[in-house]
Enzyme design. Sequence first.
Site, PDB file in Angstrom:
ATOM      1  N   ASP A  30       0.773  -1.214  -0.017  1.00 51.00           N
ATOM      2  CA  ASP A  30      -0.371  -0.227   0.221  1.00 51.00           C
ATOM      3  C   ASP A  30       1.194   1.379  -0.240  1.00 51.00           C
ATOM      4  O   ASP A  30       1.480   1.238   0.868  1.00 51.00           O
ATOM      5  CB  ASP A  30      -1.014  -0.193   1.801  1.00 51.00           C
ATOM      6  CG  ASP A  30      -2.354   1.239   0.929  1.00 51.00           C
ATOM      7  OD1 ASP A  30      -3.155   0.520   1.177  1.00 51.00           O
ATOM      8  OD2 ASP A  30      -1.867   2.487   1.006  1.00 51.00           O
ATOM      9  N   ILE A  31       0.492   2.071  -0.382  1.00 50.93           N
ATOM     10  CA  ILE A  31       1.480   3.110  -1.048  1.00 50.93           C
ATOM     11  C   ILE A  31       1.017   4.542   0.486  1.00 50.93           C
ATOM     12  O   ILE A  31       1.803   5.578   0.144  1.00 50.93           O
ATOM     13  CB  ILE A  31       1.117   4.807  -2.325  1.00 50.93           C
ATOM     14  CG1 ILE A  31       2.168   4.769  -3.006  1.00 50.93           C
ATOM     15  CG2 ILE A  31      -0.162   4.868  -2.409  1.00 50.93           C
ATOM     16  CD1 ILE A  31       2.702   4.366  -3.245  1.00 50.93           C
ATOM     17  N   ASN A  86     -13.616  -2.759   3.000  1.00 49.49           N
ATOM     18  CA  ASN A  86     -13.498  -2.046   3.012  1.00 49.49           C
ATOM     19  C   ASN A  86     -14.991  -1.795   1.836  1.00 49.49           C
ATOM     20  O   ASN A  86     -14.399  -2.180   0.166  1.00 49.49           O
ATOM     21  CB  ASN A  86     -13.297  -0.867   3.417  1.00 49.49           C
ATOM     22  CG  ASN A  86     -12.680  -0.337   3.769  1.00 49.49           C
ATOM     23  OD1 ASN A  86     -12.716  -1.125   5.344  1.00 49.49           O
ATOM     24  ND2 ASN A  86     -11.646   0.053   4.184  1.00 49.49           N
ATOM     25  N   HIS A  92     -15.525   3.719   4.521  1.00 54.01           N
ATOM     26  CA  HIS A  92     -14.592   3.822   4.712  1.00 54.01           C
ATOM     27  C   HIS A  92     -13.591   3.200   2.568  1.00 54.01           C
ATOM     28  O   HIS A  92     -12.219   3.459   2.775  1.00 54.01           O
ATOM     29  CB  HIS A  92     -13.386   3.484   5.503  1.00 54.01           C
ATOM     30  CG  HIS A  92     -13.193   4.739   6.659  1.00 54.01           C
ATOM     31  ND1 HIS A  92     -14.037   6.019   6.786  1.00 54.01           N
ATOM     32  CD2 HIS A  92     -14.259   3.837   8.031  1.00 54.01           C
ATOM     33  CE1 HIS A  92     -14.444   5.621   7.892  1.00 54.01           C
ATOM     34  NE2 HIS A  92     -14.985   5.048   8.603  1.00 54.01           N
ATOM     35  N   GLN A  93     -13.813   2.977   1.638  1.00 56.51           N
ATOM     36  CA  GLN A  93     -13.963   2.255   1.074  1.00 56.51           C
ATOM     37  C   GLN A  93     -13.326   3.912  -0.118  1.00 56.51           C
ATOM     38  O   GLN A  93     -14.174   4.652  -0.663  1.00 56.51           O
ATOM     39  CB  GLN A  93     -14.838   1.578  -0.261  1.00 56.51           C
ATOM     40  CG  GLN A  93     -14.124   0.656  -1.433  1.00 56.51           C
ATOM     41  CD  GLN A  93     -14.430  -0.101  -1.998  1.00 56.51           C
ATOM     42  OE1 GLN A  93     -16.543   0.033  -1.615  1.00 56.51           O
ATOM     43  NE2 GLN A  93     -14.895  -0.391  -2.901  1.00 56.51           N
ATOM     44  N   HIS A  99     -10.048  -5.113  -2.389  1.00 57.22           N
ATOM     45  CA  HIS A  99      -9.338  -5.689  -1.669  1.00 57.22           C
ATOM     46  C   HIS A  99      -9.453  -5.326  -0.706  1.00 57.22           C
ATOM     47  O   HIS A  99     -10.554  -4.806   0.345  1.00 57.22           O
ATOM     48  CB  HIS A  99      -8.660  -3.893  -2.106  1.00 57.22           C
ATOM     49  CG  HIS A  99      -8.651  -2.702  -1.725  1.00 57.22           C
ATOM     50  ND1 HIS A  99      -9.558  -1.953  -2.609  1.00 57.22           N
ATOM     51  CD2 HIS A  99      -8.219  -1.795  -0.491  1.00 57.22           C
ATOM     52  CE1 HIS A  99      -9.953  -1.203  -1.944  1.00 57.22           C
ATOM     53  NE2 HIS A  99      -9.439  -0.865  -0.580  1.00 57.22           N
ATOM     54  N   PHE A 100      -8.016  -6.274  -0.193  1.00 59.10           N
ATOM     55  CA  PHE A 100      -8.354  -6.600   1.301  1.00 59.10           C
ATOM     56  C   PHE A 100      -6.557  -6.045   1.908  1.00 59.10           C
ATOM     57  O   PHE A 100      -5.616  -6.127   0.768  1.00 59.10           O
ATOM     58  CB  PHE A 100      -7.344  -9.071   1.143  1.00 59.10           C
ATOM     59  CG  PHE A 100      -9.444  -8.579   1.344  1.00 59.10           C
ATOM     60  CD1 PHE A 100      -9.745  -9.144   0.022  1.00 59.10           C
ATOM     61  CD2 PHE A 100      -9.718  -9.254   2.135  1.00 59.10           C
ATOM     62  CE1 PHE A 100     -10.881  -9.554  -0.953  1.00 59.10           C
ATOM     63  CE2 PHE A 100     -11.519 -10.010   2.080  1.00 59.10           C
ATOM     64  CZ  PHE A 100     -11.400 -10.671   0.791  1.00 59.10           C
ATOM     65  N   HIS A 101      -6.943  -5.726   2.652  1.00 59.88           N
ATOM     66  CA  HIS A 101      -6.121  -4.682   3.351  1.00 59.88           C
ATOM     67  C   HIS A 101      -4.380  -5.864   4.454  1.00 59.88           C
ATOM     68  O   HIS A 101      -5.724  -6.691   5.100  1.00 59.88           O
ATOM     69  CB  HIS A 101      -5.639  -3.564   4.146  1.00 59.88           C
ATOM     70  CG  HIS A 101      -6.471  -2.358   3.611  1.00 59.88           C
ATOM     71  ND1 HIS A 101      -5.644  -1.237   3.179  1.00 59.88           N
ATOM     72  CD2 HIS A 101      -8.332  -2.246   2.893  1.00 59.88           C
ATOM     73  CE1 HIS A 101      -6.965  -0.450   2.439  1.00 59.88           C
ATOM     74  NE2 HIS A 101      -8.020  -0.790   2.518  1.00 59.88           N
TER      75      HIS A 101
END
Length: 139
Positions: A30-31, A86, A92-93, A99-101
């Site tokens: 993640d950036i 999300n 909060h998307q 995507h999964f964090h």
Amino acid sequence: MAETIFSKILRGEIPCHKVYEDEHVLAFLDIGPLSRGHTLVIPKEEKAYVHELSDEQMAAIGRVLPRLCRAVTQVTGVKEYNILQNNGPLAHQAVFHVHFHIIPKPSEEEGLGVRWNPRPFSHEDGAKLAEALRDALAD
Ligand code: 5GP
């Protein structure tokens, strides 16, 4: 679905720090990490929400998720972590490609902060709700 920045990453038009790739799944750093090792896992299928994903795509993510978590915990040395996913702006998307964090939790300050606000539970409503959900799943 409108194209997102993740489609460009999938096509290699925007660079990423790739962690893993197979036929169905891409994982990259993640950036804007909440902690060191914060990794995103995405299906190659371009869908905004989990409920839109095919069973095959979701199964492909599920197959590799434990392995990715093992790598993140091993390399960061952080044994605790959150998996966050999300769906929708209120949830909060920000990027509308599933995507999964994977977010290491090295300390109280770093990683995911969670506000958990349980509401009262009614067994009467719960019984109706569970029945409605069973019916929806049977369709
Ligand atoms: P969401 O809030 O939608 O669950 O999270 C989107 C995540 O995507 C954020 O954590 C954000 O830092 C990350 N992100 C957004 N744009 C890019 C990008 O171009 N590259 C990478 N690697 N991550 C991105």
